[in-house]
Structures are given as C-alpha cells and as structure tokens.
Design an enzyme around this catalytic site. Structure first.
Site, PDB file in Angstrom:
ATOM      1  N   GLY A  10       0.758  -1.069  -0.016  1.00 14.21           N
ATOM      2  CA  GLY A  10      -0.056   0.156   0.095  1.00 14.21           C
ATOM      3  C   GLY A  10       0.870   1.328   0.078  1.00 14.21           C
ATOM      4  N   PHE A  11       0.235   2.395   0.350  1.00 11.28           N
ATOM      5  CA  PHE A  11       1.047   3.742   0.124  1.00 11.28           C
ATOM      6  C   PHE A  11       1.902   3.925   1.327  1.00 11.28           C
ATOM      7  CE2 PHE A  11       0.158   8.015   1.915  1.00 11.28           C
ATOM      8  CZ  PHE A  11       0.897   8.746   1.329  1.00 11.28           C
ATOM      9  N   GLY A  37      -3.577  -1.917  -2.292  1.00 14.90           N
ATOM     10  CA  GLY A  37      -2.230  -1.888  -2.457  1.00 14.90           C
ATOM     11  C   GLY A  37      -1.947  -2.435  -3.839  1.00 14.90           C
ATOM     12  N   LEU A  76      -0.255  -2.502   9.143  1.00 17.69           N
ATOM     13  CA  LEU A  76      -0.826  -1.294   8.231  1.00 17.69           C
ATOM     14  C   LEU A  76      -1.853  -1.772   7.246  1.00 17.69           C
ATOM     15  CD1 LEU A  76       2.062  -0.003   8.952  1.00 17.69           C
ATOM     16  CD2 LEU A  76       1.596   1.161   7.133  1.00 17.69           C
ATOM     17  N   THR A  95     -11.994  -6.843   7.898  1.00 19.78           N
ATOM     18  CA  THR A  95     -10.649  -6.564   7.926  1.00 19.78           C
ATOM     19  C   THR A  95      -9.998  -5.726   8.881  1.00 19.78           C
ATOM     20  OG1 THR A  95     -10.531  -6.863   5.318  1.00 19.78           O
ATOM     21  CG2 THR A  95      -8.847  -5.487   6.300  1.00 19.78           C
ATOM     22  N   ALA A 117      -1.431   0.414  12.910  1.00 16.74           N
ATOM     23  CA  ALA A 117      -1.922   1.767  12.376  1.00 16.74           C
ATOM     24  C   ALA A 117      -3.364   1.913  12.850  1.00 16.74           C
ATOM     25  CB  ALA A 117      -1.642   1.720  10.741  1.00 16.74           C
ATOM     26  N   TYR A 149     -15.730   2.602  10.539  1.00 16.06           N
ATOM     27  CA  TYR A 149     -14.392   2.678  10.529  1.00 16.06           C
ATOM     28  C   TYR A 149     -13.590   3.215  11.638  1.00 16.06           C
ATOM     29  CZ  TYR A 149      -9.685   4.079   8.639  1.00 16.06           C
ATOM     30  OH  TYR A 149      -8.204   4.159   8.426  1.00 16.06           O
TER      31      TYR A 149
HETATM   32  P1  NAD Z   1      -3.564   1.706   1.439  1.00 21.74           P
HETATM   33  O1  NAD Z   1      -4.856   1.347   1.101  1.00 21.74           O
HETATM   34  O2  NAD Z   1      -2.554   2.260   0.387  1.00 21.74           O
HETATM   35  O3  NAD Z   1      -2.859   0.705   2.133  1.00 21.74           O
HETATM   36  C1  NAD Z   1      -3.529  -0.457   2.725  1.00 21.74           C
HETATM   37  C2  NAD Z   1      -2.974  -1.828   2.357  1.00 21.74           C
HETATM   38  O4  NAD Z   1      -3.462  -2.866   3.013  1.00 21.74           O
HETATM   39  C3  NAD Z   1      -3.305  -2.067   1.004  1.00 21.74           C
HETATM   40  O5  NAD Z   1      -2.001  -2.595   0.200  1.00 21.74           O
HETATM   41  C4  NAD Z   1      -4.273  -3.192   0.704  1.00 21.74           C
HETATM   42  O6  NAD Z   1      -3.914  -3.875  -0.302  1.00 21.74           O
HETATM   43  C5  NAD Z   1      -3.801  -4.118   2.090  1.00 21.74           C
HETATM   44  N1  NAD Z   1      -5.146  -4.526   2.711  1.00 21.74           N
HETATM   45  C6  NAD Z   1      -6.259  -4.237   2.720  1.00 21.74           C
HETATM   46  N2  NAD Z   1      -7.188  -5.106   3.042  1.00 21.74           N
HETATM   47  C7  NAD Z   1      -6.292  -6.280   3.415  1.00 21.74           C
HETATM   48  C8  NAD Z   1      -6.512  -7.581   3.899  1.00 21.74           C
HETATM   49  N3  NAD Z   1      -7.638  -8.136   4.199  1.00 21.74           N
HETATM   50  N4  NAD Z   1      -5.464  -8.620   3.979  1.00 21.74           N
HETATM   51  C9  NAD Z   1      -4.199  -7.930   3.559  1.00 21.74           C
HETATM   52  N5  NAD Z   1      -3.854  -6.829   3.115  1.00 21.74           N
HETATM   53  C10 NAD Z   1      -4.863  -5.922   2.988  1.00 21.74           C
HETATM   54  O7  NAD Z   1      -3.711   3.089   2.576  1.00 21.74           O
HETATM   55  P2  NAD Z   1      -2.862   3.433   3.435  1.00 21.74           P
HETATM   56  O8  NAD Z   1      -3.086   5.134   3.354  1.00 21.74           O
HETATM   57  O9  NAD Z   1      -1.479   3.220   2.989  1.00 21.74           O
HETATM   58  O10 NAD Z   1      -3.139   2.893   4.974  1.00 21.74           O
HETATM   59  C11 NAD Z   1      -2.342   2.158   5.712  1.00 21.74           C
HETATM   60  C12 NAD Z   1      -2.661   2.233   7.112  1.00 21.74           C
HETATM   61  O11 NAD Z   1      -2.835   3.572   7.254  1.00 21.74           O
HETATM   62  C13 NAD Z   1      -4.146   1.707   7.176  1.00 21.74           C
HETATM   63  O12 NAD Z   1      -4.246   0.676   8.569  1.00 21.74           O
HETATM   64  C14 NAD Z   1      -4.984   3.075   7.426  1.00 21.74           C
HETATM   65  O13 NAD Z   1      -6.154   2.557   8.132  1.00 21.74           O
HETATM   66  C15 NAD Z   1      -4.073   3.751   8.137  1.00 21.74           C
HETATM   67  N6  NAD Z   1      -4.463   5.215   7.752  1.00 21.74           N
HETATM   68  C16 NAD Z   1      -3.939   6.028   6.901  1.00 21.74           C
HETATM   69  C17 NAD Z   1      -4.182   7.213   6.834  1.00 21.74           C
HETATM   70  C18 NAD Z   1      -3.713   7.922   5.610  1.00 21.74           C
HETATM   71  O14 NAD Z   1      -3.717   9.360   5.658  1.00 21.74           O
HETATM   72  N7  NAD Z   1      -2.860   7.553   4.627  1.00 21.74           N
HETATM   73  C19 NAD Z   1      -4.801   7.872   7.726  1.00 21.74           C
HETATM   74  C20 NAD Z   1      -5.347   7.050   8.985  1.00 21.74           C
HETATM   75  C21 NAD Z   1      -5.067   5.883   8.918  1.00 21.74           C
END
Ligand code: NAD
Length: 326
Positions: A10-11, A37, A76, A95, A117, A149
């Site tokens: 993911g990001f 991702g 994450l 999830t 996270a 969420y």
């Molecule tokens: P993202 O969607 O790019 O990353 C999430 C990753 O989790 C993805 O690669 C996805 O394929 C994987 N994923 C989802 N469901 C899954 C499952 N059931 N099994 C295995 N893998 C799974 O998003 P992100 O922004 O990189 O978020 C990463 C973490 O940070 C998350 O926990 C998110 O809740 C948290 N978060 C992010 C932000 C933000 O500003 N980007 C803000 C608050 C919280």
C-alpha cells in the site's frame, strides 16, 4: 532480523518498506492482499531482502505463519478510504477488526514488537482541536456507515493496549492524520491525488462542501520515520501517539496551491457532500493533532511542508505518465 509489513504494497506500507531497507540490514516480508495496494508500489525495489506474500489478514493461519518468521511487525493492512468503507461496510469491518486481532494474537505468541496503524478518525467529530491522545472521542450513530471505520480502529487500539497490559506485548499505536505523498491513490476519495490528477488533466478540481474545512497534511516520509522510531523505542510501547503535521490548511487553499504548482488553468468547483456520499454523511470541520507526546518521546518534527509534499506528488505523477507513455 526480519521485518513484517502487513499492507506493505500500500501507500504508507511501501514507503515503510523503503525506509526499513535503507536504515537496517533486515529482510522484509510484505503481506498484502493487493485490494487497494499495488505491486507497482514495490516495482522500484530490486532487493533480494524483500519477499512478497499475497494473503489476507482475515486468514489467521497465514497471518500466524508470516508473524512467526518476523522479529518486528508493522500492521498497516486495513480497508481504507471513506468511499471504500462506505461502499463495502461488511468486508471493511471484518478486515479492520478480525485482521488486527489475528496479527496481535500471533505476535503475542512470540512476544514480537508490533506497530498498529490507527487513524485520526477515532476522534470522530469532536470540535476540540487540536486533538490530544487522551481527549474524549465524539462518534456518530451506528446507522452512519463511516463511523464503523472509526469504531473499528478504536477497537484495534483497545485490543493492542489490552495485549500490552495482559501479556506484555511490546505494542505501539500510531494515529495517522492525512498522510500524503507519492504513490497515494486517488481512487478512494483521497483529496491530494484527486486534485493533482484533475489539475494535470485540466479538469475542474472538485472541492466537497464549501471548502473552508481544514486538514493537516503530513509527508509520508515524515510519517514512516515516526512509525519506525516509535516501534523501536521501548518507552513508547503500551501507548498511543498522534502522527501528523499540526499546521492546518483549508481545502480551498489546498486546491489553489495545487492549481498554482501544476501551472494548470483548471477551475475550482464545489460539490455538496451529500451528492457524493449520500444524505447522512457527516464530515468534521477541523482535524489537527497535538504532537507534543510524539515530539517528547522520539524528538519528531515534520521536515516537509505542504509545498514540498505537493511538488513530490506532482513530480511522481508526471514521472509515472512518462513511464506509461514510453
Ligand atoms: P493503502 O490502501 O494504500 O494501504 C492498505 C494496504 O492494506 C493495501 O496495500 C491493501 O491492499 C492492504 N489490505 C487491505 N485489506 C487487506 C486484507 N484483508 N489483507 C491483507 N492486506 C490488505 O492505505 P494507506 O493510506 O497506506 O493506509 C495504511 C494504514 O494507515 C491503514 O491501516 C490505514 O487505516 C491507516 N491510515 C492511513 C491514513 C492516511 O492518511 N493515509 C490515515 C489514517 C490511517
């Protein structure tokens, strides 16, 4: 030593993988179901220290196998993005609840240090900005899907803290506030990649609501540095930390800066929230972190300001287009 990053395709996860490879000699396992991702987020890695395992965090057995091979775990993986969570409430909840429980359960068996996270969403619609970690949360009704969420992430935090309290698991929770930067997808309603794509295409930038709502934006490189330091700081274990830039920016201002920095002549338009997310949607006006605890514990301060973030996103986006065209 082996680092496991769930959601590593993911990001934020892929940037954390970059950081661990650069800062340590660890092998890295990426565990991801590639739902949001992308393998493209890892394409730049030409490193035999990286092993990618396609798997679902809802599957306890494959999670346990990955955690058993690790000396530190960064969890994450989650269903993210307001739009994604509103459109797929059941799989998102499973999830974000069962997935985290599986990871913590497996880590507890081996006592493996774990980062979980969480999100600024746990503060809900509390008007008392800036938010400190121990502030009260103000969460809307269960009939409004988006609060599922926030509630799942809060339950993850309770679980993590309980594992620390009862079985001494070295666990730390980070509450992310709008982490942004290259590789973030605009597909699920994330504002910066959406604005940049619209501006580069010359399409109108769609600001939801009247645009006076503010958010604070943190460069993903600043965020992963905080995640790594927190996880590797014993005094941080058993605790929750805001991770985010305290300086707020209004969404109108953000749109104007994107237009300026891309040199686009795109217009800025406003769309009511209800038109996008339905009649019951609620959007908090302000969300700013108090990062005193983070600063005092690991000496963290953000290095990248908003213009640097936007320049990095625009540059990465343009490079991607050049690669696609080539
Ligand atoms: P993202 O969607 O790019 O990353 C999430 C990753 O989790 C993805 O690669 C996805 O394929 C994987 N994923 C989802 N469901 C899954 C499952 N059931 N099994 C295995 N893998 C799974 O998003 P992100 O922004 O990189 O978020 C990463 C973490 O940070 C998350 O926990 C998110 O809740 C948290 N978060 C992010 C932000 C933000 O500003 N980007 C803000 C608050 C919280």
């Amino acid at each position: 030593m082996t680092t496991l990053v769930t959601g590593g395709a993911g990001f934020i996860g892929s940037h954390l993988v970059d950081y661990v490879l650069a800062e340590t000699a660890d092998d890295v396992i990426v565990f991801d179901d590639f739902s949001t991702g992308r393998s493209g987020n890892l394409d730049h890695l030409d490193d035999d220290r990286v092993q990618v395992r396609e798997g679902d965090v809802r599957d306890a057995e494959s999670v346990r196998a990955a955690v058993e091979d690790a000396t530190v775990v960064y969890h994450l993986a989650a269903a993210v993005g307001v739009q994604n969570v509103v459109e797929n409430p059941l799989s998102s909840l499973r999830t974000n609840l069962a997935g985290t429980e599986n990871v913590l359960d497996a880590a507890a068996e081996t006592g493996t240090p774990t980062f979980v996270a969480s999100s600024s969403e746990v503060y809900g619609k509390s008007p008392d900005v800036p938010f400190s970690e121990d502030d009260d949360r103000v969460i809307g009704p269960t009939s409004t899907t988006r609060w599922g969420y926030a509630t799942a992430k809060a339950a993850d935090e309770f679980l993590a803290l309980a594992y620390h309290e009862e079985v001494d698991l070295p666990v730390v929770v980070g509450r992310f506030f709008n982490i942004v930067g290259p590789r973030q997808s605009g597909r699920y309603g994330m504002v910066i990649p959406t604005f940049v794509e619209q501006a580069l295409a010359g399409d109108p930038l769609t600001v939801y609501g009247d645009g006076t709502q503010t958010r604070s934006f943190t460069h993903v490189e600043d965020a992963v540095r905080a995640v790594y330091e927190l996880t590797n700081t014993t005094s941080a274990h058993g605790d929750v930390f805001n991770v985010g830039e305290p300086e707020p920016t209004s969404i109108n201002d953000l749109a104007r800066r994107v237009v300026d920095l891309t040199g686009s002549d795109a217009e800025i338009t406003h769309v009511p929230f209800e038109e996008v997310y339905g009649p019951d949607f609620e959007e908090p006006d302000r969300r700013e972190p108090d990062v005193t605890k983070l600063r005092e514990t690991i000496g963290w301060a953000p290095e990248a300001d908003l213009d640097r973030i936007l320049r990095d996103v625009i540059e990465a986006r343009s490079e991607r287009e050049v690669r696609i065209d080539a």
